[in-house]
Every structure is written in C-alpha cells, then in structure tokens.
Design a protein around this motif. Structure first.
Motif, PDB file in Angstrom:
ATOM      1  N   PHE A  83     -12.781 -87.629 -21.895  1.00 25.07           N
ATOM      2  CA  PHE A  83     -12.442 -87.627 -20.463  1.00 25.07           C
ATOM      3  C   PHE A  83     -13.339 -86.638 -19.729  1.00 25.07           C
ATOM      4  O   PHE A  83     -13.879 -86.927 -18.665  1.00 25.07           O
ATOM      5  CB  PHE A  83     -10.961 -87.275 -20.291  1.00 25.07           C
ATOM      6  CG  PHE A  83     -10.452 -87.354 -18.872  1.00 25.07           C
ATOM      7  CD1 PHE A  83     -10.553 -88.519 -18.134  1.00 25.07           C
ATOM      8  CD2 PHE A  83      -9.844 -86.253 -18.283  1.00 25.07           C
ATOM      9  CE1 PHE A  83     -10.063 -88.588 -16.828  1.00 25.07           C
ATOM     10  CE2 PHE A  83      -9.352 -86.312 -16.987  1.00 25.07           C
ATOM     11  CZ  PHE A  83      -9.467 -87.486 -16.257  1.00 25.07           C
ATOM     12  N   ASN A  93     -16.666 -87.963 -19.048  1.00 24.86           N
ATOM     13  CA  ASN A  93     -16.638 -89.213 -18.261  1.00 24.86           C
ATOM     14  C   ASN A  93     -16.872 -90.457 -19.107  1.00 24.86           C
ATOM     15  O   ASN A  93     -17.398 -91.456 -18.612  1.00 24.86           O
ATOM     16  CB  ASN A  93     -17.670 -89.175 -17.118  1.00 24.86           C
ATOM     17  CG  ASN A  93     -17.302 -88.130 -16.089  1.00 24.86           C
ATOM     18  OD1 ASN A  93     -16.125 -87.949 -15.781  1.00 24.86           O
ATOM     19  ND2 ASN A  93     -18.291 -87.426 -15.577  1.00 24.86           N
ATOM     20  N   PHE A 105     -11.555 -92.940 -18.569  1.00 24.45           N
ATOM     21  CA  PHE A 105     -11.030 -92.620 -17.236  1.00 24.45           C
ATOM     22  C   PHE A 105      -9.506 -92.464 -17.289  1.00 24.45           C
ATOM     23  O   PHE A 105      -8.895 -92.617 -18.349  1.00 24.45           O
ATOM     24  CB  PHE A 105     -11.501 -93.669 -16.235  1.00 24.45           C
ATOM     25  CG  PHE A 105     -13.011 -93.719 -16.188  1.00 24.45           C
ATOM     26  CD1 PHE A 105     -13.721 -92.733 -15.513  1.00 24.45           C
ATOM     27  CD2 PHE A 105     -13.723 -94.681 -16.891  1.00 24.45           C
ATOM     28  CE1 PHE A 105     -15.106 -92.717 -15.509  1.00 24.45           C
ATOM     29  CE2 PHE A 105     -15.118 -94.677 -16.892  1.00 24.45           C
ATOM     30  CZ  PHE A 105     -15.806 -93.698 -16.200  1.00 24.45           C
ATOM     31  N   VAL A 114      -6.528 -92.206 -20.515  1.00 26.94           N
ATOM     32  CA  VAL A 114      -5.854 -90.949 -20.866  1.00 26.94           C
ATOM     33  C   VAL A 114      -4.343 -91.137 -20.785  1.00 26.94           C
ATOM     34  O   VAL A 114      -3.589 -90.636 -21.632  1.00 26.94           O
ATOM     35  CB  VAL A 114      -6.317 -89.794 -19.946  1.00 26.94           C
ATOM     36  CG1 VAL A 114      -5.606 -88.504 -20.320  1.00 26.94           C
ATOM     37  CG2 VAL A 114      -7.812 -89.602 -20.054  1.00 26.94           C
ATOM     38  N   ASP A 132     -10.944 -79.699 -15.654  1.00 32.18           N
ATOM     39  CA  ASP A 132     -10.330 -80.783 -16.435  1.00 32.18           C
ATOM     40  C   ASP A 132      -9.265 -80.229 -17.390  1.00 32.18           C
ATOM     41  O   ASP A 132      -9.231 -79.032 -17.665  1.00 32.18           O
ATOM     42  CB  ASP A 132     -11.404 -81.555 -17.223  1.00 32.18           C
ATOM     43  CG  ASP A 132     -12.246 -80.626 -18.074  1.00 32.18           C
ATOM     44  OD1 ASP A 132     -11.672 -79.833 -18.835  1.00 32.18           O
ATOM     45  OD2 ASP A 132     -13.486 -80.663 -17.959  1.00 32.18           O
TER      46      ASP A 132
END
Ligand code: B12
Length: 222
Positions: free
Chosen positions: A66, A69, A72, A76, A209
């Motif tokens: 994730f 990238n 997406f 998740v 993130d």
C-alpha cells in the motif's frame, strides 16, 4: 505447521476471507483466513503463533504494498476483513490473557472532523500487527483522549485530521495531551498533515501511511 501459517498469511495479504468469498477470483472455492485459522487452532497451533507468524506477516506485506502504491484502499480493506475474521477465532485467547498484545494504541479523528476512512485503515493495520486498538471514532475532543489514555497506562495515541481547519484542533489536542499526559507518544496523520507541521506542534511522529505507524509502534516495544 509453517506451511499452514504461510497459507493464512497469503489469505490475509490477498484478502481471501473465507471459502464462500469470491475475492480474489483466482482463489475462488478455496479455504480462506477463516477456515485455515480454525484448522491451525484445531491442529494445536498456539494463538500467539497464528497471530505473529501468519496474520501479522500478511498484514505487513499488504501494508508495504500500500505504501508503495502497488495496491489501493479496497485491497487493504479486504485484507483487513480477512484478518479480522481470523481474529474472531483468536479473540477468546486474548480476552482470557493467554496471549499478550504488544500494547495499546488509542486512535481518533480530531474534534470538528468526521473523516474516518484513513483513521480506520490505520486502526486495522495496527490491530493486525498485534496491538490492542481503542478506536474513539470521529469528532473526538482532547478530554476524551485524555480519559482514555489514563485508562490505558503506557499506551500510544494516534490523531487523524483531514481538513485544514481541523489541523488547528489537532494542534490544540497535542498541546492538551502534552500537558495532561506528557509521557504518552503522539502519532499524527491525515492528508493535509506534514512532518513540518508535526515539528511545529510538538507531536512525536508523523507518517503518511499506516505502515509507518506500525513500524514506529513496534520499535517502541522492541
Ligand atoms: C471521503 C471524503 C469525505 C466523506 C468522509 C466519509 C468518511 N466516512 O470518512 C464526507 C462526504 C463525509 C466528507 C465530508 C466533508 N469533506 Co471530505 N473528503 C473526502 C475525500 C474525497 C476522501 C478522504 C479519504 O477518505 N481519503 C482516503 C484515505 C485512505 O486517506 P487519508 O484519510 O488521507 O488517510 C491516509 C493517510 O493520510 C494516513 N492517515 C490518516 N489518518 C492517520 C492518522 C495517523 C496517526 C497516521 C499515522 C496516519 C494517518 O493513513 C491513511 C491511509 O494511507 C477527500 C478528498 C481526497 N481525495 O482526499 C475530501 C476532503 C478531505 N474533504 C473536504 C471537505 C472540504 C469536506 C467537507 C467540509 C465538505 C462540506 N462542505 O461539507 C465535509 C467536512 C465534514 C467534516 N466535518 O469532517 C476537503 C478538505 C479541504 C481542506 N484542505 O480542508 C477534501 C480534501 C476535498 C477537497 N478537495 O476539497 N468528505
């Protein structure tokens, strides 16, 4: 048993919840995290090993993908669903105290802000990595954070903000938490938040993130 752990990790990484789940298409009809976790328990695996050698491995892999990238939000969410379904089998062992969590992480979206998708992702990833998560929801005032922190000595806390206006609330909350519970580590995040902002308001850690939050928390207890 290692083979079974790898299969469970694979189910979590690719979001295979259970046998009837059609996702991902290439695993249609196969057992998912649900059935395989039950099988592992029935075969004598310890709940702690299932958590750390299977579920956490799968969540770590999806967390890294994730961040890069390569997957997406929907993927998740499927992984988190697979993980939480498996966790239902393990929950009784955690509640009874047979298996220890790494610590407690309290998270909430700051007062004035109702966005919770990113906060929920962080919450699920941290939980999937072996932490107990107390999710205070959205529109959370400083007082509610402080009360929860006092109920969970030694915890860390995460604040999420998605609006430039609620970054001001985040600043206020950090100030209040640092005054009331100075020893508590504060992690912040959300689309408009930056590391510059973190330094300015005196929070301890910023990550763009969930994986960054997981890594920071894990090194706290390493
Ligand atoms: C979905 C959404 C909504 C939904 C929220 C639904 C929900 N349940 O969350 C609804 C429709 C309710 C909504 C309402 C509003 N929204 Co809105 N919304 C969005 C949108 C499209 C996506 C946000 C999102 O979920 N992103 C996906 C998640 C995964 O990303 P994320 O939240 O950033 O989280 C990631 C990281 O930031 C990090 N992270 C997040 N939190 C934390 C916490 C910690 C501790 C850590 C370590 C990491 C971390 O990890 C996550 C995963 O990588 C954005 C636009 C955009 N593309 O960002 C606008 C946006 C945020 N909204 C905006 C606005 C203006 C509003 C409203 C004011 C609109 C209005 N006029 O009513 C209201 C505000 C309501 C309120 N009081 O909160 C603006 C904000 C502008 C600004 N700079 O302030 C945006 C940017 C849209 C725009 N371009 O104008 N919104």
């Amino acid at each position: 048993m290692d083979d079974l752990f790898q299969q469970i990790a694979h189910c979590v990484e690719f979001g295979k919840i259970n046998k009837v789940s059609p996702y991902p298409p290439d695993m249609k009809g196969q057992d998912g995290a649900d059935e395989l976790t039950k099988l592992a328990l029935d075969s004598g695996a310890s709940p702690g090993d299932i958590l750390t050698k299977a579920l956490v491995i799968g969540m770590e892999k999806i967390g890294v993908k994730f961040r890069e990238n390569k997957v997406f939000v929907p993927q998740v969410l499927m992984s988190a669903k697979a993980m939480s379904t498996a966790m239902l089998h393990l929950k009784p062992f955690f509640i009874s105290g047979d298996v220890k969590r790494k610590g407690t992480f309290i998270i909430g979206t700051v007062v004035g802000d109702l966005h919770d998708i990113g906060k929920n992702l962080v919450s699920m990833m941290v939980e999937g990595n072996g932490w107990e998560v107390v999710d205070l929801g959205t529109d959370v005032k400083a007082e509610k954070f402080v009360n929860s922190i006092k109920e969970h000595p030694g915890c860390a806390v995460g604040l999420s903000a998605l609006l430039t206006t609620t970054m001001a609330s985040m600043e206020e909350i950090v100030k209040d938490l640092k005054a009331a519970v100075p020893e508590t580590k504060i992690l912040i995040g959300g689309a408009p938040v930056t590391d510059e902002f973190r330094k300015r308001i005196g929070a301890d850690f910023y990550s763009p993130d969930p994986q960054g939050a997981v890594e920071y928390l894990n090194q706290m207890v390493a």
